[in-house]
Design a protein around this motif. Structure first.
Motif, PDB file in Angstrom:
ATOM      1  N   ARG A 243      -3.796  -4.316  -4.818  1.00 24.41           N
ATOM      2  CA  ARG A 243      -2.915  -4.481  -3.661  1.00 24.41           C
ATOM      3  C   ARG A 243      -3.674  -5.031  -2.453  1.00 24.41           C
ATOM      4  O   ARG A 243      -3.075  -5.716  -1.609  1.00 24.41           O
ATOM      5  CB  ARG A 243      -2.238  -3.149  -3.340  1.00 24.41           C
ATOM      6  CG  ARG A 243      -1.233  -2.733  -4.410  1.00 24.41           C
ATOM      7  CD  ARG A 243      -0.742  -1.312  -4.233  1.00 24.41           C
ATOM      8  NE  ARG A 243       0.176  -0.936  -5.307  1.00 24.41           N
ATOM      9  CZ  ARG A 243       0.632   0.304  -5.494  1.00 24.41           C
ATOM     10  NH1 ARG A 243       0.258   1.278  -4.679  1.00 24.41           N
ATOM     11  NH2 ARG A 243       1.455   0.552  -6.493  1.00 24.41           N
ATOM     12  N   ALA A 244      -4.970  -4.741  -2.356  1.00 27.75           N
ATOM     13  CA  ALA A 244      -5.778  -5.323  -1.275  1.00 27.75           C
ATOM     14  C   ALA A 244      -5.828  -6.842  -1.379  1.00 27.75           C
ATOM     15  O   ALA A 244      -6.015  -7.542  -0.385  1.00 27.75           O
ATOM     16  CB  ALA A 244      -7.198  -4.741  -1.310  1.00 27.75           C
TER      17      ALA A 244
ATOM     18  N   ALA B 284      -5.255   0.174  -5.539  1.00 27.48           N
ATOM     19  CA  ALA B 284      -5.678  -0.191  -4.182  1.00 27.48           C
ATOM     20  C   ALA B 284      -6.433  -1.513  -4.188  1.00 27.48           C
ATOM     21  O   ALA B 284      -6.246  -2.354  -3.296  1.00 27.48           O
ATOM     22  CB  ALA B 284      -6.532   0.916  -3.590  1.00 27.48           C
ATOM     23  N   CYS B 285      -7.281  -1.721  -5.189  1.00 24.36           N
ATOM     24  CA  CYS B 285      -8.022  -2.986  -5.300  1.00 24.36           C
ATOM     25  C   CYS B 285      -7.070  -4.162  -5.472  1.00 24.36           C
ATOM     26  O   CYS B 285      -7.198  -5.196  -4.791  1.00 24.36           O
ATOM     27  CB  CYS B 285      -8.976  -2.922  -6.497  1.00 24.36           C
ATOM     28  SG  CYS B 285     -10.435  -1.893  -6.271  1.00 24.36           S
TER      29      CYS B 285
ATOM     30  N   ALA C  41       0.835  -1.193   0.000  1.00 23.77           N
ATOM     31  CA  ALA C  41       0.000   0.000   0.000  1.00 23.77           C
ATOM     32  C   ALA C  41       0.873   1.247   0.000  1.00 23.77           C
ATOM     33  O   ALA C  41       2.041   1.214   0.410  1.00 23.77           O
ATOM     34  CB  ALA C  41      -0.913  -0.001   1.220  1.00 23.77           C
TER      35      ALA C  41
ATOM     36  N   ILE D 288      -5.225   0.293   1.766  1.00 24.21           N
ATOM     37  CA  ILE D 288      -6.025  -0.932   1.695  1.00 24.21           C
ATOM     38  C   ILE D 288      -7.155  -0.823   2.721  1.00 24.21           C
ATOM     39  O   ILE D 288      -6.919  -0.789   3.927  1.00 24.21           O
ATOM     40  CB  ILE D 288      -5.138  -2.166   1.944  1.00 24.21           C
ATOM     41  CG1 ILE D 288      -4.130  -2.297   0.786  1.00 24.21           C
ATOM     42  CG2 ILE D 288      -5.976  -3.428   2.081  1.00 24.21           C
ATOM     43  CD1 ILE D 288      -3.046  -3.309   1.018  1.00 24.21           C
TER      44      ILE D 288
ATOM     45  N   LEU E  23     -11.560  -3.529  -0.848  1.00 25.13           N
ATOM     46  CA  LEU E  23     -11.527  -4.979  -1.044  1.00 25.13           C
ATOM     47  C   LEU E  23     -12.891  -5.497  -1.494  1.00 25.13           C
ATOM     48  O   LEU E  23     -12.974  -6.335  -2.399  1.00 25.13           O
ATOM     49  CB  LEU E  23     -11.092  -5.667   0.250  1.00 25.13           C
ATOM     50  CG  LEU E  23     -10.976  -7.190   0.203  1.00 25.13           C
ATOM     51  CD1 LEU E  23      -9.976  -7.647  -0.846  1.00 25.13           C
ATOM     52  CD2 LEU E  23     -10.591  -7.743   1.576  1.00 25.13           C
TER      53      LEU E  23
END
Length: 304
Positions: free
Chosen positions: A209-210, A206-207, A134, A140, A145
């Motif tokens: 890496r989540a 972000a999606c 992140a 995150i 998520l």
């Protein structure tokens, strides 16, 4: 232009002339300033920088051209003349070849990607894994998520899932240059379903890496086409942002959620980073200066 490939197929080679002029005006004079600039396109397997120049007014007392941590070309400028206006004008000529076509469905299951991030000597590949972490703009969060998961059912090939996520963001979100600025939190973008290319790239990152997947922010330019019957306005283009997701055996695949497409030969890469903060075109520290107003004029023209 075009060239004939080894099996007789014509391969289109695009040549772009790019002008990116940034002007900063200050209500009070700046006594001294230091800046880091990311405006030189990257040299890549499928992208060649034919020419690049950087004009700075007032002329810097010192300029250091370097490669940053992520391998991007950067310049550090020290300006010691008192000034009320700073102009940074980058001009580049770049040759772009289309990437090899990738079949997203043939990539590895997304759950196995991190375990596949190893170098030839068996060590963990930090150059890839660093992009799974992140960052300030890609926190995150449970809501992020939740948005990502429908694209990644168990066992789905990672690039197929990432491409599905790209198309969903393109369908669900409205491009709105007045809805956000670079400090708008990703959760606000997710709730408002509006933003610009940086927002959509950050949300995508972000999606991914989540889910523990390596993906990097890409800054650059894109050839834009005027509406039918309308002239192309010089200087009315803009910087663009998209992302690149990694898969073992395939490497990095670029995805553009703003336009819902897989970039080919009309995107020009300037820099890679974790998010916008790593690759912002111009950042700096001022001694003095207040009431800053900025104007940016970008022109991307295909040669021929």
């Amino acid at each position: 232009g075009a060239e004939v490939g080894s099996i007789g197929l014509e391969v289109r080679v695009m040549i772009f002339n790019i002008s990116h002029r940034s002007s900063y005006r200050y209500a009070a004079p700046v006594a001294q300033s230091q800046h880091i600039v990311h405006l030189a396109p990257r040299q890549l397997d499928r992208q060649s920088v034919v020419r690049h120049s950087l004009l700075i007014e007032p002329a810097p007392a010192a300029r250091t051209d370097m490669q940053d941590y992520f391998g991007n070309q950067a310049s550090i400028l020290v300006i010691e003349d008192e000034h009320r206006e700073l102009v940074v004008h980058a001009r580049s000529t770049v040759e772009v070849h289309p990437p090899l076509t990738v079949d997203p469905a043939a990539s590895m299951a997304w759950e196995q990607v991190i375990d596949g991030a190893v170098r030839d000597d068996g060590a963990r590949d930090v150059a890839v894994l660093q992009y799974a972490c992140a960052s300030r703009h890609t926190r995150i969060l449970p809501e992020v998520l939740d948005y990502a998961l429908p694209s990644f059912p168990a066992g789905r090939p990672v690039l197929e899932g990432a491409w599905d996520l790209t198309r969903r963001i393109h369908a669900d979100f409205t491009f709105d240059p007045h809805a956000t600025d670079i400090s708008t939190p990703i959760l606000d973008v997710l709730e408002a379903r509006r933003g610009v290319c940086q927002d959509f790239a950050h949300l995508s990152l972000a999606c991914l890496r989540a889910l523990g997947l390596p993906a990097r922010y890409v800054s650059g330019y894109m050839l834009t086409r005027p509406p039918p019957g309308k002239p192309k306005l010089v200087g009315a283009d803009a910087s663009h942002a998209w992302l690149s997701v990694w898969a073992p055996g395939t490497g990095w695949l670029d995805l553009d959620p703003t336009n819902g497409l897989i970039p080919r030969d009309e995107h020009i890469v300037v820099a890679y980073g974790r998010d916008y903060d790593d690759v912002s075109p111009i950042s700096g520290v001022l001694l003095g200066g207040s009431g800053q107003t900025m104007t940016v004029a970008v022109d991307v023209a295909a040669d021929g």
